[in-house]
Every structure is written in structure tokens, then in C-alpha cells.
Design an enzyme around this catalytic site. Structure first.
Site, mmCIF file in Angstrom:
data_model
loop_
_atom_site.group_PDB
_atom_site.id
_atom_site.type_symbol
_atom_site.label_atom_id
_atom_site.label_comp_id
_atom_site.label_asym_id
_atom_site.label_seq_id
_atom_site.Cartn_x
_atom_site.Cartn_y
_atom_site.Cartn_z
ATOM 1 C CD GLU A 281 -1.342 42.488 -16.238
ATOM 2 O OE1 GLU A 281 -1.160 42.383 -17.460
ATOM 3 O OE2 GLU A 281 -0.435 42.226 -15.409
ATOM 4 C CG ASP B 258 -1.461 34.804 -15.015
ATOM 5 O OD1 ASP B 258 -1.097 35.752 -14.298
ATOM 6 O OD2 ASP B 258 -0.943 34.531 -16.117
HETATM 7 O O1 FUB Z 1 0.952 35.623 -17.290
HETATM 8 C C1 FUB Z 1 1.042 36.561 -18.323
HETATM 9 C C2 FUB Z 1 0.421 37.854 -17.931
HETATM 10 O O2 FUB Z 1 1.040 38.332 -16.755
HETATM 11 C C3 FUB Z 1 -1.035 37.781 -17.563
HETATM 12 O O3 FUB Z 1 -1.873 37.698 -18.651
HETATM 13 C C4 FUB Z 1 -1.161 39.018 -16.755
HETATM 14 O O4 FUB Z 1 -2.331 39.107 -16.024
HETATM 15 C C5 FUB Z 1 0.075 38.945 -15.913
HETATM 16 O O5 FUB Z 1 -0.105 38.134 -14.776
#
Ligand code: FUB
Length: 324
Positions: free
Chosen positions: A222, A15
Site C-alpha cells: 500500500e 499518511d
Molecule cells: O491510514 C489508513 C491506512 O493505513 C492508509 O490508507 C494506509 O496507507 C495505512 O497507512
């Protein structure tokens, strides 16, 4: 540093939110912990507890791990899962925004402050009032205003906030209904609160029709990132279940954003999450994959590669393993 290889391998990182501060590159990743637990649709496998800031003096330099910058044991409201963070600078102070589950299991956004881009960061005792869900990213606009975008489906709980309150088991969104977008809010002058309650931005197709919830190749899932190119706002994000990084553009930071295309094809591993920066006249995409761990979803490594625009402002699609 070579492109498309892990920035570091002594810890697992994911991330990446990259920024240029004082002509150096700083990367704010999640710190994946190793464990043998099972994966689930709630993201239980992502059991992060702290953040390390990575830095590069330039793109030829080795990447430096600047050590622990913030740990959840020092944050009163956090129970677990310190997921994808971001950082911005205002008036010489650095503000780290991060999501985590509170003691009731609800994802909120916290903020921590430092005089240095690598921390250590001191967390505010409570989460940001009115915050919810995950994956904050903050744009410093050319006029000095700061905007936060955030949110994620499934484990990120975005669909649980449709009524304005947290609903633990909401009805499934019909495939032909408008998809949910990320939240948008302007930050207050103190950088620790919102000027107004966050509102959802809309992502539409070339005819101005909302992208549908069932359109999994294009709908928001996301990992939002916001950058500007030639005065246009570029909202890029992960499509989750279809594993693309795609983008939509607008003349306004609040949208609506018009879907424009794909930035990156799927990487090894379920999640895909990125950031985009300009450095010395070129553009770069920072991202992660699970190549080193052989596809273990919660053992990810951050990488970067060059990103190129076409003359009309569209972005050339990146095929992450094509160089091999
Ligand atoms: O790293 C945890 C979660 O996985 C993140 O918040 C999302 O964007 C995905 O990458």
C-alpha cells in the site's frame, strides 16, 4: 522544525502527502481519531472522518494546522474511513484526492476542489467513476500530464478487484504468483475522471521477473508515492506485513518498475506511509510513526527527515531512530 519529531501533537496525523506550492510546504495527512476499539486485518481501527492541511512557511518555521479542510458529513457517497489523501495543483485550483468506503463498504476514490491549498475543499457528489481501493497519489509530470497511482491490500481491498469487479472473498494469491501492483491511470483534463480505466503496474526484479506475492520484503502492499529524479520515475511504497518503505524505478510512468532497494526501515507502529519532496535543493521524506502514542497503531504522528541519493541514483536507507 526539527527533523524526526512530530509536526503537530494536538491531533494525531498519518499518511503524509507533502507538496511544495508557491515555495511553501503543504502536508496532506489523514487525521487519526482516538478510540479504544480493537485492531483487525481490515483496518477497522482507522476511523478517520475529516482532513486538516498542515503547512510550513519553510523548514525553520512552526507547523500550522489550517483547520478542517473537508469532512465526510459533506460528501454524499461516503460512509466511513477517510484514509490517506493527496493533493495536486492545476491552473490555480487544488484537487484533493481521498479514499473512503461507500455505502456498500467498498473503498472508492473521491475528489474535492478548492482555490486554496489549505481548503476548504468542495467534494464532488459521487466518487470517481472506475475508481477502487485506497491511497491515491498523483504525479504532475514535466509535460503537464497528471497520473494517479493507488491501491492497498487487505483493508484496502486491492486483491478483491483481480477479476475487474469487486469480489468480497477472493481466493488467496499463491506465494509463487506475481504480486499485485498499484493501479495507474492518467487523469482527464477536468481532473475529476480517468482518461482510461486504471490498470495495474508491474514491479519486477533485476532479471525482469515479477516480484512474487510471497516475497513480503519486496512486494507492493500500500501507500504508493511517485516522484522523478534525474528523469527517472521512482515508485515507492510500503511492504505492509514487513513494514519497509521500498522503491522501484522505470523510464516510463506506466512501468514496469524494477525493484531497487529499501528507503526506510520499520517505524514504531504497524503501518508505514510516506511521501518525498524536493525543497530548496534537498530531498525530504515525510512519514509517520506511533512513538508518541507508545505504539497504538491508530494514533500516529507525521514527521520528516532528509533523504539522500547516491551518485548512481540509488537512495540511502534511512534508519528512523538512529539519531537518538
Ligand atoms: O491510514 C489508513 C491506512 O493505513 C492508509 O490508507 C494506509 O496507507 C495505512 O497507512
Amino acid at each position: 522544525m526539527k527533523q524526526r519529531v512530530p509536526l503537530v501533537t494536538h491531533i494525531f496525523t498519518a499518511d503524509p502527502s507533502a507538496h511544495v506550492f508557491n515555495d511553501k510546504i503543504y502536508v496532506y495527512p489523514s487525521h487519526d481519531l482516538e478510540h479504544d476499539g480493537e485492531d483487525d486485518d481490515d483496518g477497522s481501527e482507522y476511523q478517520m472522518e475529516d482532513y486538516h492541511v498542515l503547512s510550513l512557511d519553510n523548514l525553520d518555521a512552526d507547523c500550522v494546522d489550517n483547520g478542517e479542510a473537508l469532512n465526510m458529513k459533506d460528501i454524499p457517497w461516503v460512509d466511513k474511513q477517510m484514509w490517506a489523501p493527496d493533493c495536486v495543483c492545476k491552473d490555480g485550483k487544488y484537487y484533493l484526492y481521498y479514499p473512503a468506503r461507500d455505502k456498500e463498504g467498498i473503498f472508492r476514490i473521491g475528489v474535492a476542489v478548492s482555490d486554496s491549498p489549505v481548503g476548504p475543499f468542495k467534494a464532488e457528489p459521487d466518487y470517481m467513476a472506475g475508481s477502487m481501493s485506497i491511497d491515491p497519489c498523483v504525479l504532475q509530470d514535466d509535460d503537464g500530464r497528471y497520473y494517479m497511482y493507488n491501491g492497498g491490500l487487505w483493508g484496502g481491498q486491492l486483491e478483491k478487484w483481480q477479476t475487474g469487479s469487486f469480489v468480497a472473498n477472493p481466493d488467496e494469491i499463491p506465494a509463487d504468483a506475481a504480486s499485485l501492483g498499484p493501479y495507474f491511470a492518467e487523469l482527464s483534463d477536468d481532473m475529476k475522471s480517468f482518461k482510461n480505466p486504471p490498470k495495474m503496474v508491474s514491479i519486477v526484479d533485476e532479471n525482469g521477473e515479477p516480484i512474487k506475492a510471497g516475497d513480503e520484503d519486496r512486494r507492493y502492499f500500500e501507500g504508493p508515492w511517485m516522484h522523478k529524479y534525474n528523469g527517472l520515475y521512482y515508485l515507492s511504497y510500503s511492504t505492509g506485513t514487513t513494514h519497509y518503505i521500498v522503491y522501484a524505478t522505470s523510464t516510463s510512468p506506466e512501468g514496469p518498475f524494477t525493484y531497487r532497494g529499501r528507503i526506510m526501515e520499520p517505524v514504531i507502529g504497524w503501518t508505514t506511509h510516506h511521501s518525498i519532496i524536493e525543497y530548496h535543493g534537498k530531498w525530504y521524506l515525510f512519514y509517520h510513526d506511533c512513538e508518541v502514542s507508545g505504539g497504538i497503531n491508530h494514533r500516529r504522528c507525521v514527521k520528516y527527515t532528509e533523504l539522500k541519493y547516491n551518485a548512481d541514483g540509488t537512495i540511502q536507507t534511512i534508519f528512523p531512530y538512529d539519531h537518538k
